[in-house]
Design an enzyme around this catalytic site. Sequence first.
Site, PDB file in Angstrom:
ATOM      1  N   LYS A   9      33.932  35.225  33.134  1.00  0.00           N
ATOM      2  CA  LYS A   9      34.953  34.571  33.298  1.00  0.00           C
ATOM      3  C   LYS A   9      34.911  33.200  32.197  1.00  0.00           C
ATOM      4  O   LYS A   9      33.673  32.912  31.951  1.00  0.00           O
ATOM      5  CB  LYS A   9      35.416  34.100  34.512  1.00  0.00           C
ATOM      6  CG  LYS A   9      35.760  35.494  35.522  1.00  0.00           C
ATOM      7  CD  LYS A   9      36.283  34.953  36.911  1.00  0.00           C
ATOM      8  CE  LYS A   9      36.943  36.128  37.489  1.00  0.00           C
ATOM      9  NZ  LYS A   9      37.647  35.697  38.740  1.00  0.00           N
ATOM     10  N   TYR A  49      46.160  41.006  36.727  1.00  0.00           N
ATOM     11  CA  TYR A  49      46.122  40.441  38.012  1.00  0.00           C
ATOM     12  C   TYR A  49      47.337  40.709  38.829  1.00  0.00           C
ATOM     13  O   TYR A  49      47.889  39.753  39.792  1.00  0.00           O
ATOM     14  CB  TYR A  49      45.800  38.973  38.045  1.00  0.00           C
ATOM     15  CG  TYR A  49      44.158  38.724  38.052  1.00  0.00           C
ATOM     16  CD1 TYR A  49      43.300  39.289  38.492  1.00  0.00           C
ATOM     17  CD2 TYR A  49      43.709  37.705  37.000  1.00  0.00           C
ATOM     18  CE1 TYR A  49      42.003  39.328  38.280  1.00  0.00           C
ATOM     19  CE2 TYR A  49      42.408  37.493  36.782  1.00  0.00           C
ATOM     20  CZ  TYR A  49      41.428  38.100  37.296  1.00  0.00           C
ATOM     21  OH  TYR A  49      39.982  37.952  37.452  1.00  0.00           O
ATOM     22  N   PHE A  57      47.787  30.761  44.496  1.00  0.00           N
ATOM     23  CA  PHE A  57      46.749  30.452  43.457  1.00  0.00           C
ATOM     24  C   PHE A  57      46.990  31.237  42.113  1.00  0.00           C
ATOM     25  O   PHE A  57      46.246  30.734  41.176  1.00  0.00           O
ATOM     26  CB  PHE A  57      45.553  30.727  44.006  1.00  0.00           C
ATOM     27  CG  PHE A  57      45.142  32.211  44.463  1.00  0.00           C
ATOM     28  CD1 PHE A  57      44.885  33.045  43.611  1.00  0.00           C
ATOM     29  CD2 PHE A  57      45.343  32.523  45.836  1.00  0.00           C
ATOM     30  CE1 PHE A  57      44.666  34.433  43.820  1.00  0.00           C
ATOM     31  CE2 PHE A  57      45.012  33.674  46.063  1.00  0.00           C
ATOM     32  CZ  PHE A  57      44.614  34.541  45.182  1.00  0.00           C
ATOM     33  N   ARG A  85      29.611  46.052  41.213  1.00  0.00           N
ATOM     34  CA  ARG A  85      30.654  45.270  42.313  1.00  0.00           C
ATOM     35  C   ARG A  85      29.740  44.765  43.245  1.00  0.00           C
ATOM     36  O   ARG A  85      29.970  43.343  43.707  1.00  0.00           O
ATOM     37  CB  ARG A  85      31.626  46.294  42.921  1.00  0.00           C
ATOM     38  CG  ARG A  85      32.463  45.760  43.676  1.00  0.00           C
ATOM     39  CD  ARG A  85      33.805  45.603  43.060  1.00  0.00           C
ATOM     40  NE  ARG A  85      34.806  44.910  43.956  1.00  0.00           N
ATOM     41  CZ  ARG A  85      35.721  44.144  43.687  1.00  0.00           C
ATOM     42  NH1 ARG A  85      35.779  43.820  42.345  1.00  0.00           N
ATOM     43  NH2 ARG A  85      36.492  43.397  44.699  1.00  0.00           N
ATOM     44  N   THR A  91      34.460  37.797  46.631  1.00  0.00           N
ATOM     45  CA  THR A  91      35.340  37.157  45.942  1.00  0.00           C
ATOM     46  C   THR A  91      35.043  35.902  46.067  1.00  0.00           C
ATOM     47  O   THR A  91      35.107  35.030  45.191  1.00  0.00           O
ATOM     48  CB  THR A  91      36.537  37.705  46.383  1.00  0.00           C
ATOM     49  OG1 THR A  91      36.742  39.160  46.269  1.00  0.00           O
ATOM     50  CG2 THR A  91      37.579  36.914  45.303  1.00  0.00           C
ATOM     51  N   ARG A 102      27.757  35.900  42.291  1.00  0.00           N
ATOM     52  CA  ARG A 102      28.479  34.916  42.570  1.00  0.00           C
ATOM     53  C   ARG A 102      27.593  34.091  43.825  1.00  0.00           C
ATOM     54  O   ARG A 102      28.016  32.589  44.020  1.00  0.00           O
ATOM     55  CB  ARG A 102      29.841  35.274  43.510  1.00  0.00           C
ATOM     56  CG  ARG A 102      30.950  35.751  42.536  1.00  0.00           C
ATOM     57  CD  ARG A 102      31.858  36.851  43.010  1.00  0.00           C
ATOM     58  NE  ARG A 102      32.873  37.144  42.214  1.00  0.00           N
ATOM     59  CZ  ARG A 102      33.977  38.194  42.192  1.00  0.00           C
ATOM     60  NH1 ARG A 102      33.858  38.790  43.515  1.00  0.00           N
ATOM     61  NH2 ARG A 102      34.761  38.366  41.503  1.00  0.00           N
ATOM     62  N   ASN A 112      34.705  32.248  40.068  1.00  0.00           N
ATOM     63  CA  ASN A 112      33.687  32.856  40.423  1.00  0.00           C
ATOM     64  C   ASN A 112      32.914  33.727  39.484  1.00  0.00           C
ATOM     65  O   ASN A 112      32.264  34.845  39.832  1.00  0.00           O
ATOM     66  CB  ASN A 112      34.283  33.776  41.915  1.00  0.00           C
ATOM     67  CG  ASN A 112      35.323  34.745  41.506  1.00  0.00           C
ATOM     68  OD1 ASN A 112      35.539  34.784  40.070  1.00  0.00           O
ATOM     69  ND2 ASN A 112      35.629  35.419  42.360  1.00  0.00           N
ATOM     70  N   HIS A 115      34.575  38.987  36.726  1.00  0.00           N
ATOM     71  CA  HIS A 115      35.267  40.103  37.149  1.00  0.00           C
ATOM     72  C   HIS A 115      34.708  41.481  37.123  1.00  0.00           C
ATOM     73  O   HIS A 115      34.103  41.761  36.177  1.00  0.00           O
ATOM     74  CB  HIS A 115      36.708  40.163  36.239  1.00  0.00           C
ATOM     75  CG  HIS A 115      37.365  41.538  36.811  1.00  0.00           C
ATOM     76  ND1 HIS A 115      38.290  41.779  37.680  1.00  0.00           N
ATOM     77  CD2 HIS A 115      37.172  42.808  35.979  1.00  0.00           C
ATOM     78  CE1 HIS A 115      38.714  42.810  37.755  1.00  0.00           C
ATOM     79  NE2 HIS A 115      37.929  43.500  36.680  1.00  0.00           N
ATOM     80  N   GLU A 126      41.227  49.705  33.590  1.00  0.00           N
ATOM     81  CA  GLU A 126      40.994  48.160  33.004  1.00  0.00           C
ATOM     82  C   GLU A 126      40.211  48.489  31.707  1.00  0.00           C
ATOM     83  O   GLU A 126      40.110  47.573  30.925  1.00  0.00           O
ATOM     84  CB  GLU A 126      40.059  47.447  34.295  1.00  0.00           C
ATOM     85  CG  GLU A 126      40.641  47.121  35.323  1.00  0.00           C
ATOM     86  CD  GLU A 126      40.133  46.536  36.288  1.00  0.00           C
ATOM     87  OE1 GLU A 126      38.745  46.511  36.150  1.00  0.00           O
ATOM     88  OE2 GLU A 126      40.429  46.009  37.193  1.00  0.00           O
TER      89      GLU A 126
HETATM   90  P1  IDP Z   1      37.625  40.485  42.863  1.00  0.00           P
HETATM   91  O1  IDP Z   1      37.504  39.632  41.599  1.00  0.00           O
HETATM   92  O2  IDP Z   1      36.428  40.294  43.725  1.00  0.00           O
HETATM   93  O3  IDP Z   1      38.049  41.849  42.793  1.00  0.00           O
HETATM   94  P2  IDP Z   1      40.530  40.025  43.586  1.00  0.00           P
HETATM   95  O4  IDP Z   1      41.017  40.228  45.123  1.00  0.00           O
HETATM   96  O5  IDP Z   1      40.828  41.146  42.827  1.00  0.00           O
HETATM   97  O6  IDP Z   1      38.969  39.917  43.824  1.00  0.00           O
HETATM   98  O7  IDP Z   1      41.075  38.755  42.909  1.00  0.00           O
HETATM   99  C1  IDP Z   1      40.859  38.472  41.511  1.00  0.00           C
HETATM  100  C2  IDP Z   1      40.778  37.029  41.282  1.00  0.00           C
HETATM  101  O8  IDP Z   1      41.491  35.961  41.897  1.00  0.00           O
HETATM  102  C3  IDP Z   1      39.176  36.787  42.034  1.00  0.00           C
HETATM  103  O9  IDP Z   1      38.329  37.212  41.306  1.00  0.00           O
HETATM  104  C4  IDP Z   1      39.347  35.093  42.078  1.00  0.00           C
HETATM  105  O10 IDP Z   1      39.045  34.656  40.717  1.00  0.00           O
HETATM  106  C5  IDP Z   1      40.855  35.116  42.518  1.00  0.00           C
HETATM  107  N1  IDP Z   1      41.102  34.907  43.594  1.00  0.00           N
HETATM  108  C6  IDP Z   1      41.190  35.907  44.774  1.00  0.00           C
HETATM  109  N2  IDP Z   1      41.477  35.276  46.040  1.00  0.00           N
HETATM  110  C7  IDP Z   1      41.722  34.179  45.791  1.00  0.00           C
HETATM  111  C8  IDP Z   1      41.779  32.959  46.634  1.00  0.00           C
HETATM  112  O11 IDP Z   1      41.958  33.135  47.893  1.00  0.00           O
HETATM  113  N3  IDP Z   1      41.877  31.700  46.124  1.00  0.00           N
HETATM  114  C9  IDP Z   1      41.775  31.464  44.852  1.00  0.00           C
HETATM  115  N4  IDP Z   1      41.751  32.572  43.913  1.00  0.00           N
HETATM  116  C10 IDP Z   1      41.435  33.742  44.346  1.00  0.00           C
HETATM  117 MG    MG Z   2      39.877  42.587  41.987  1.00  0.00          MG
END
Ligand code: IDP
Ligand code: MG
Length: 153
Positions: A9, A49, A57, A85, A91, A102, A112, A115, A126
């Site tokens: 990222k 996304y 957010f 993963r 996350t 992370r 974080n 991805h 993807e």
């Molecule tokens: P992942 O990246 O671990 O697969 P996802 O649920 O697919 O998690 O969410 C995609 C991205 O959205 C996360 O990596 C993070 O940058 C952001 N995100 C997810 N949940 C939150 C949240 O509760 N607050 C702020 N950002 C979030």
């Molecule tokens: Mg995800």
Amino acid sequence: MERTLVILKPGTLQRGLVGEVISRFEKRGLKLVAMKMKQLDQDILDVHYAHLKDKPFFPWLCDGMMAAPVILCCWEGFEAVKVVRAMAGSTNARNAAPGTIRGDYALSAQENIVHTSDSVENAKVELDRFFSPEDYCEYPSPLNQYLYAPDEK
Ligand code: IDP
Ligand code: MG
């Protein structure tokens, strides 16, 4: 061998952690088969996304993902999707175990670092989103004999 998408990222580039993060996947034994730097835009983030479109957010997430270029990587290995993963960690980086990417480099649920694809099906979708067939490089993997047993392919 399975393939998975990792996106470093913008924060990874901004904080000078690109080499550190890539070296973790290399040291684990994963094979880098495609890589490019790209400035993402709203259109591709709306698709990538889509599952988060209604979250409060979402605009901040997109702003963060467009704040600088990302580094797109395809890593290959036996069961690479779950291996990568697990290396990323939870996350919300504040919940991520130390030793994960992370858990070692981030403090935020949003900012974080990486991805990673969350399933074999999504990895295919993807990878097709960000790479064309000609982006993938073929080269020998002589270390595989030391990394894997014969049935781990
Ligand atoms: P992942 O990246 O671990 O697969 P996802 O649920 O697919 O998690 O969410 C995609 C991205 O959205 C996360 O990596 C993070 O940058 C952001 N995100 C997810 N949940 C939150 C949240 O509760 N607050 C702020 N950002 C979030
Ligand atoms: Mg995800």
